[in-house]
Design an enzyme around this catalytic site. Structure first.
Site, PDB file in Angstrom:
ATOM      1  N   LYS A   1     -22.018  17.429   8.219  1.00  0.00           N
ATOM      2  CA  LYS A   1     -20.917  17.457   9.023  1.00  0.00           C
ATOM      3  C   LYS A   1     -20.918  16.332   9.741  1.00  0.00           C
ATOM      4  CE  LYS A   1     -17.889  19.523  11.574  1.00  0.00           C
ATOM      5  NZ  LYS A   1     -16.712  19.672  11.029  1.00  0.00           N
TER       6      LYS A   1
ATOM      7  N   SER B   1       0.949  -1.116   0.116  1.00  0.00           N
ATOM      8  CA  SER B   1       0.020  -0.133   0.161  1.00  0.00           C
ATOM      9  C   SER B   1       0.877   1.264  -0.112  1.00  0.00           C
ATOM     10  CB  SER B   1      -1.023  -0.278   1.163  1.00  0.00           C
ATOM     11  OG  SER B   1      -1.772  -1.092   1.107  1.00  0.00           O
TER      12      SER B   1
END
Length: 312
Positions: free
Chosen positions: A178, A126
């Site tokens: 949010k 990764s």
């Protein structure tokens, strides 16, 4: 000799001894850290460890190892500025980490003025593989785990559990998204699409960088990516690494790329840890824990705390 003279000489001798001890301590810190590297002109290979998860935070309080891009980039800079060093080896054993931190190390490797060879021990996947990809040569053990070219965004939905145990959790927010990723509710289809687009964008960037750094066709990289992991032997066949071998093979290769003929010196560059650093680390960890304890009462269901976004 009078007692006053003896006392004077004792004070002078004691002071000189203290100065000598301090001088040796400074030399020890410099030698063990990232200070002066000994060696003749150009006969040294510098090894920079990349051991652990890549990120901007310090090592976690449970003892987990975290590699910061600053420690790696400063090590590369030091090796570049030292005339005794002709080549650099990144000794990688890492599962990856955050996208930006991994990219920062990748850029430092790419821009190095001296040859950089990577050796992957147990794992180089990764973000760690992204960081390694522009190296002049990549070595891995035949049984190393390499690749895992992909991006993951993990989100936890605990709403059903909360209902079963009688927990009612709410938020007061300004901004429609949010509380996206909050553990007390699932994502909406629009939010899922939004986050998927973010992940896809980072994934395409990852593929593009690997193709560019390894001089491979981008469609070929896309085909072998998909988060798949490979052994070192498989990774060589797929051109994700250059050679299989051990750490010494990687160091020998770096020495040759650096133009070193015959025997050479090896030095490991690690971030220096002074007494001040130790105090700062304890202080930062304490402040973090205190702030986390307080902040979790208000922010435990925000995107920042309930979403794990890494190149893993």
């Amino acid at each position: 000799m009078s007692k006053n003279n003896q006392l004077f000489l004792a004070i002078i001798g004691g002071g000189a001894f203290i100065v000598m001890v301090l001088f040796l301590a400074v030399l020890s810190i410099i030698g063990n850290g990232s200070g002066v590297i000994s060696g003749s002109f150009g006969d040294t290979v510098a090894i920079i460890p990349v051991q652990g998860e890549i990120g901007y935070t310090q090592s976690d309080m449970l003892g987990g190892s975290v590699v910061t891009p600053q420690s790696v980039t400063e090590g590369i800079t030091q090796a570049e500025e030292d005339i005794s060093v002709s080549a650099i080896v990144l000794d990688i054993n890492s599962p990856g980490g955050t996208p930006v931190a991994s990219e920062e190390i990748m850029n430092a490797v790419k821009n190095s003025q001296k040859p950089v060879v990577v050796w992957i021990s147990d794992t180089g996947t990764s973000g760690a593989y992204l960081a390694a990809s522009p190296a002049d040569k990549i070595y891995a053990s035949p049984s190393s785990i390499v690749g895992s070219i992909g991006v993951i965004l993990s989100i936890t939905d605990l709403s059903t559990l909360y209902q079963k145990i009688g927990v009612n959790q709410y938020s007061i927010k300004a901004g429609e998204y949010k509380d996206m990723g909050a553990s007390y509710r699932n994502l909406t289809p629009e939010e899922t699409k939004m986050l998927q687009e973010m992940v896809d964008e980072d994934y395409e960037f990852f593929i593009k960088m690997v193709a560019e750094n390894r001089d491979l066709d981008i469609n070929y990289v896309r085909e072998i990516a998909e988060g798949k992991i490979y052994t070192g032997t498989q990774a060589k066949k797929l051109k994700l690494i250059d050679e299989t071998g051990d750490r010494d093979d990687a160091i020998d290769s770096a020495a040759k790329l650096g133009g070193i003929k015959g025997e050479y010196n090896i030095v490991t560059i690690t971030p220096p840890e002074t007494f001040s650093d130790v105090l700062t680390g304890y202080s930062a960890n304490f402040a973090y824990s205190l702030g986390k304890g307080i902040g979790s009462l208000l922010n435990q269901d925000s995107l920042e705390s309930s979403v794990d976004y890494k190149i893993h």
